[in-house]
Design an enzyme around this catalytic site. Structure first.
Site, PDB file in Angstrom:
ATOM      1  N   ASP A 155       1.176  -1.325  -0.290  1.00 43.41           N
ATOM      2  CA  ASP A 155       0.279  -0.138   0.336  1.00 43.41           C
ATOM      3  C   ASP A 155       0.995   1.337   0.106  1.00 43.41           C
ATOM      4  O   ASP A 155       2.162   1.200   0.116  1.00 43.41           O
ATOM      5  CB  ASP A 155      -1.197  -0.016   1.492  1.00 43.41           C
ATOM      6  N   ASP A 213      -9.691   3.008  -3.749  1.00 44.38           N
ATOM      7  CA  ASP A 213     -10.068   1.760  -3.528  1.00 44.38           C
ATOM      8  C   ASP A 213     -11.908   1.477  -4.118  1.00 44.38           C
ATOM      9  O   ASP A 213     -12.474   2.889  -3.998  1.00 44.38           O
ATOM     10  CB  ASP A 213     -10.165   1.651  -2.026  1.00 44.38           C
TER      11      ASP A 213
END
Ligand SMILES: *[C@@H]1O[C@H](CO)[C@@H](O)[C@H](O)[C@H]1NC(C)=O
Ligand SMILES: *[C@@H]1O[C@H](CO)[C@@H](O)[C@H](O)[C@H]1NC(C)=O
Ligand SMILES: *[C@@H]1O[C@H](CO)[C@@H](O)[C@H](O)[C@H]1NC(C)=O
Ligand SMILES: *[C@@H]1O[C@H](CO)[C@@H](O)[C@H](O)[C@H]1NC(C)=O
Length: 419
Positions: A155, A213
């Site tokens: 991430d 996302d």
């Protein structure tokens, strides 16, 4: 096919040649010949995860037939870590929630012939303020290898704003560390499409997220989400299925075996979409060659959602040998009402996938002229057409395909094979 010639692919080849000249250690990356398939904790459980959840889910992948269908990675997203590193500077699992540690969970998963994925971050902290891998890449990669980890989702939160390294540089360091870790570890980047990774991520990663996302919504985005590939997000999360598909218009031409643009985890079975909407979701993730990572709780998933995830013809489109994504065909589409996408499958001139998405009212008829899809030399042939979701053959087609009574938010997913 009447698709735009892929000058982009040529650009990518030139990049690779340049890397050879510099002796990059990043070559020979072959673990992602096909888009990866698996399950991930995040969409349903966020960081409320533990060993029994992971192990139950791994067993359920086997008992539902999902493992046999190809879903092989069990990915433990954020929340497995303790808040501090150990005395030797190593990341460690939370010993309350993961009593056997990641190596214990990995043993359990490997016994089921599945593979285990883990999560870390290219910042000082990850998004939930667990320790990130920035500055610890070599040590963390070796630690994951020693635990038997097969996959890293990496991430882009936390603390990197304080230094001057670009996302590309920080992600490269972990890529090289994984290569030196002594274990074959799939490298899945999660930097939300920042700095347009479709231009560079293939140099060292196996897949890369192309957007913020996903959210469990067919059409409604969170505010601040931008709709196209090249606009800059003000919000990183909250992208609907339709917007994710929209962004792929500019990106699908970059898809190629070795590094896949990742449209994020599937929201099929998370309870907000109709069956037609879930079919649309799966059709596009499969035909656009996104990784297929389930985000639902598969221990309680509905029969109809499970059937979508298990559809063999749809999975075959995803895992097709050619590795070419379908392209958006603007001349055949009507903005806001019908989208037509198409692309070649493994046998090149003789097998194609076609998608027809109805964004408007139910009950429309859609006619697709084959001369809008094929190059002239492929016209005049006869094609057998298969309707993937209706699981039936539509007979022989020579010029136009007419689809009747297409419902709102439904996608007709067709495979055409030359007779
Ligand atoms: C593990 O996590 C799941 C999902 O959050 C939760 O339902 C379950 O109660 C947890 N189990 C334990 C033993 O903590
Ligand atoms: C482990 O997880 C529990 C539950 O989320 C949390 O209360 C605890 O602080 C964590 N322990 C460590 C060492 O991070
Ligand atoms: C769609 O096609 C069917 C069968 O040809 C026809 O009966 C129907 O009227 C058409 N519907 C529309 C909205 O054109
Ligand atoms: C049109 O499709 C809907 C949804 O599948 C179905 O319920 C309806 O019976 C169909 N109508 C016709 C005329 O085939």
């Amino acid at each position: 096919m009447a698709f735009p010639e892929s000058k982009l692919k040529m650009l990518k080849n030139i990049t690779v040649i340049a890397l050879v000249a510099f002796g990059s250690p990043c070559l020979g990356k072959i673990s992602s010949a096909k888009p990866q398939m698996g399950w991930n904790t995040w969409n349903t459980f966020k960081s409320h995860i533990n060993q029994s959840l992971i192990e139950n889910t791994a067993s359920t992948l086997v008992s539902t037939g999902l493992a046999r269908a190809g879903y092989e990675y069990v990915v433990i997203d954020e929340g497995w870590q303790a808040y501090t590193r150990d005395a030797n500077g190593r990341q460690q699992a939370n010993s309350t929630t993961f009593p056997s540690g990641i190596s214990g969970v990995a043993k359990y998963i490997h016994k089921l012939s599945l593979k285990v994925g883990i999560y870390s971050d290219a910042g000082i902290y990850d998004c939930g303020f667990f320790p990130g891998s920035y500055g610890y890449e070599e040590l963390d990669a070796k630690t994951y290898a020693s635990w038997g980890v097969d996959y890293l989702k990496y991430d882009n939160c936390g603390g990197f704003q304080a230094n001057t390294l670009s996302a590309q540089e920080r992600f490269t360091i972990m890529g090289n560390s994984l290569k030196n870790s002594g274990r074959d570890i799939f490298y899945s980047l999660c930097q939300w499409g920042n700095q347009f990774p479709w231009f560079w991520a293939d140099q060292f990663s196996d897949s890369y997220r192309m957007s913020g996302d996903i959210t469990s919504s067919f059409a409604a985005d969170k505010s601040g989400v931008c709709k196209t590939a090249y606009c800059l997000n003000t919000g990183y999360a909250g992208v609907s299925v339709l917007t994710m598909i929209r962004k792929m218009r500019e990106i699908s031409g970059f898809q190629a075996p070795g590094s896949w643009a990742d449209m994020d985890m599937l929201e099929i079975g998370t309870g907000t979409m109709t069956e037609f909407e879930e079919q649309t979701h799966f059709s596009f993730w499969a035909a656009l060659k996104s990784p297929l990572i389930i985000g639902a709780d598969i221990t309680t998933i509905s029969k109809s959602s499970l059937a979508i995830l298990l559809n063999k013809d749809a999975i075959a489109i995803s895992q097709d040998n050619a590795g070419v994504a379908a392209s958006y065909l603007p001349d055949l589409s009507i903005e806001g009402s019908v989208q037509i996408w198409a692309g070649p499958l493994s046998t090149g001139n003789s097998k194609y996938v076609i998608l027809a998405l109805n964004e408007g009212q139910s009950g429309v008829n859609i006619t697709i002229p084959l001369n809008g899809i094929f190059k002239p030399e492929n016209l005049g042939a006869r094609y057998k057409a298969r309707d993937v979701w209706d699981r039936k053959n539509l007979g022989t087609i020579e010029s136009d395909i007419t689809l009747t009574n297409v419902s709102s938010h439904q996608t007709k997913l067709l495979v055409l094979s030359r007779e």
